[in-house]
Design an enzyme around this catalytic site. Sequence first.
Site, mmCIF file in Angstrom:
data_model
loop_
_atom_site.group_PDB
_atom_site.id
_atom_site.type_symbol
_atom_site.label_atom_id
_atom_site.label_comp_id
_atom_site.label_asym_id
_atom_site.label_seq_id
_atom_site.Cartn_x
_atom_site.Cartn_y
_atom_site.Cartn_z
ATOM 1 N N SER A 230 68.345 55.839 59.735
ATOM 2 C CA SER A 230 68.503 55.456 61.139
ATOM 3 C C SER A 230 69.878 54.897 61.458
ATOM 4 C CB SER A 230 67.431 54.422 61.520
ATOM 5 O OG SER A 230 66.148 54.982 61.446
ATOM 6 N N HIS B 189 68.438 45.430 63.618
ATOM 7 C CA HIS B 189 68.062 46.619 62.858
ATOM 8 C C HIS B 189 69.003 47.778 63.182
ATOM 9 C CE1 HIS B 189 65.048 49.364 60.899
ATOM 10 N NE2 HIS B 189 64.926 48.279 60.153
#
Length: 540
Positions: A112, A173
């Site tokens: 990601s 994140h």
Amino acid sequence: MELTRVVISALFLLVAFGLSSAKVEEENPEFWRSQARKTLQSALDRKLNTNVAKNILFFLGDGMGITTYTASRILKGQLENQTGEDTVMTMDTFPNVGLAKTYSVDFQIPDSAATATAYLCGVKTNLNTIGVSAAARNGVCKTQKGNEVTSILKWAKDAGKSVGIVTTTRVQHATPAASYAHSASRKWYSDADMPDAAKMDGCTDIASQLLKNTDIDVIIGGGRKYMTPKGTKDPEYPRDYSSRGKRKDGRNLIDEWQSMKIGKVAHYVWNKTDFNAVDPETTDYLMALFEPGDLHFETERDPNMDPSIVETTEKAIRILQKNPKGFFLLVEGGRIDQAHHSGRAYMALHETVAFDYAIAKGLELTKEHETLTIVMADHSHSVTFNGYPFRGQSILGKSPLWATDVLPYTTLMYGNGPGHKITNGKRPDIRDVNTKNKDYVQLAAVPTQSATHSGEDVAVLARGPMAHLFQGVQEQNYIAHAMAYAACVGADIRHCQGQTEAPAVHTTFTNDKNGAGAACGLPALLSSLLSALLALVVLM
């Protein structure tokens, strides 16, 4: 021979039942012809929207590959007491659809961090790195310097727009971090997560960059423990040591953020009561951190403590849309991915359904003629959809046809993951197992502690100004450039000037140690091998 007869009999029953379960109107050819004519006419009547996008509403389903998308559509319908297959999700109504290639510079299958850098910063990079070019190496601070790349969130802010991030993970994140941070490692959430060598070389943690790099108007998600000094008790879980502050430098970034906003109407909240009390009409800045780490899964969320992704999306839009110059908002359904890593299809699909409702709320609050709305995934997962289930059968159920070992299997399974269970050469008998339970872990072909990502292309859906740019099969980094062009932010503002000719660009490729030419030779090979080894110990 007996097994063959059983299989043939089962196939006969399957076909017979399948035919009898069809909706009556679907047996009439005119049903399908009429439906197709309406769809065709809708496509013929569609006019290109060539406006300049005042707003960009960017929805990112982390790990929401095509299989997840399809299975979630069925689940959404079944939750509404429909068969599910012909359900129309909000995502399905977007008129422009394309595919994006997700590979990173160094791996066929990405994580990601690399994908977020591509679709937000417009540059493909290496696994586990954030907001830096591929000249930077995973975990090597010295290679980060001079290789930073900025994102469309910053371009929008520089153009005078309001900007925000909403996520169901921690705000440090990979996906949200790529909008504001530059880091040789996605894991450097706080200074406590960094090696001493990286700090000595001048690199800073992601949480501190949340305050420093870009003036972000709305920040919503989790991640409290990365913002406070080591040992600071969490307001919600004061007795839980794992929820306490982690920072070794003694900084309280929440207090610092509040002090930076003196003279503005700025709110920091950590629970739903305070969140609901925030008036979007009078609020300039909002930081809402509802958990020490990631937020709870939607089906486990306490609605009295934590708002839904629909509620956070609405609050963010209502705050940001006051700016007459418009806004950029990133909304991430981040726990779709985390559920898949755990092999829990139930959780992944319910997260995706919640994500689709957030998209509906976004469309409700904005105007199509001035808001470019994008929905896409960053990468896919190894989940498969198989087994000839009957029409309307639970998407979380079992195939009516058993395997050659005369045992049933679920229609959703994983190529690898924690669901691999073989005992004495046999897989589990799940005839009496409730596979529709939220804690059920689907079977996996190969044993891994965490299910990996998969590498197929992902869907990109678009509506609003210049949405027709999001067609065909494109490299993932194209997305950032197309969004920026539509909104006239960043370097390419031809759309505002009524120009379409390609600008004159002179590109020089160098062979210095940090440049593109460094991809050749033994040092780069060793560096790539090191990156691969580091990647193996990191949760994708």
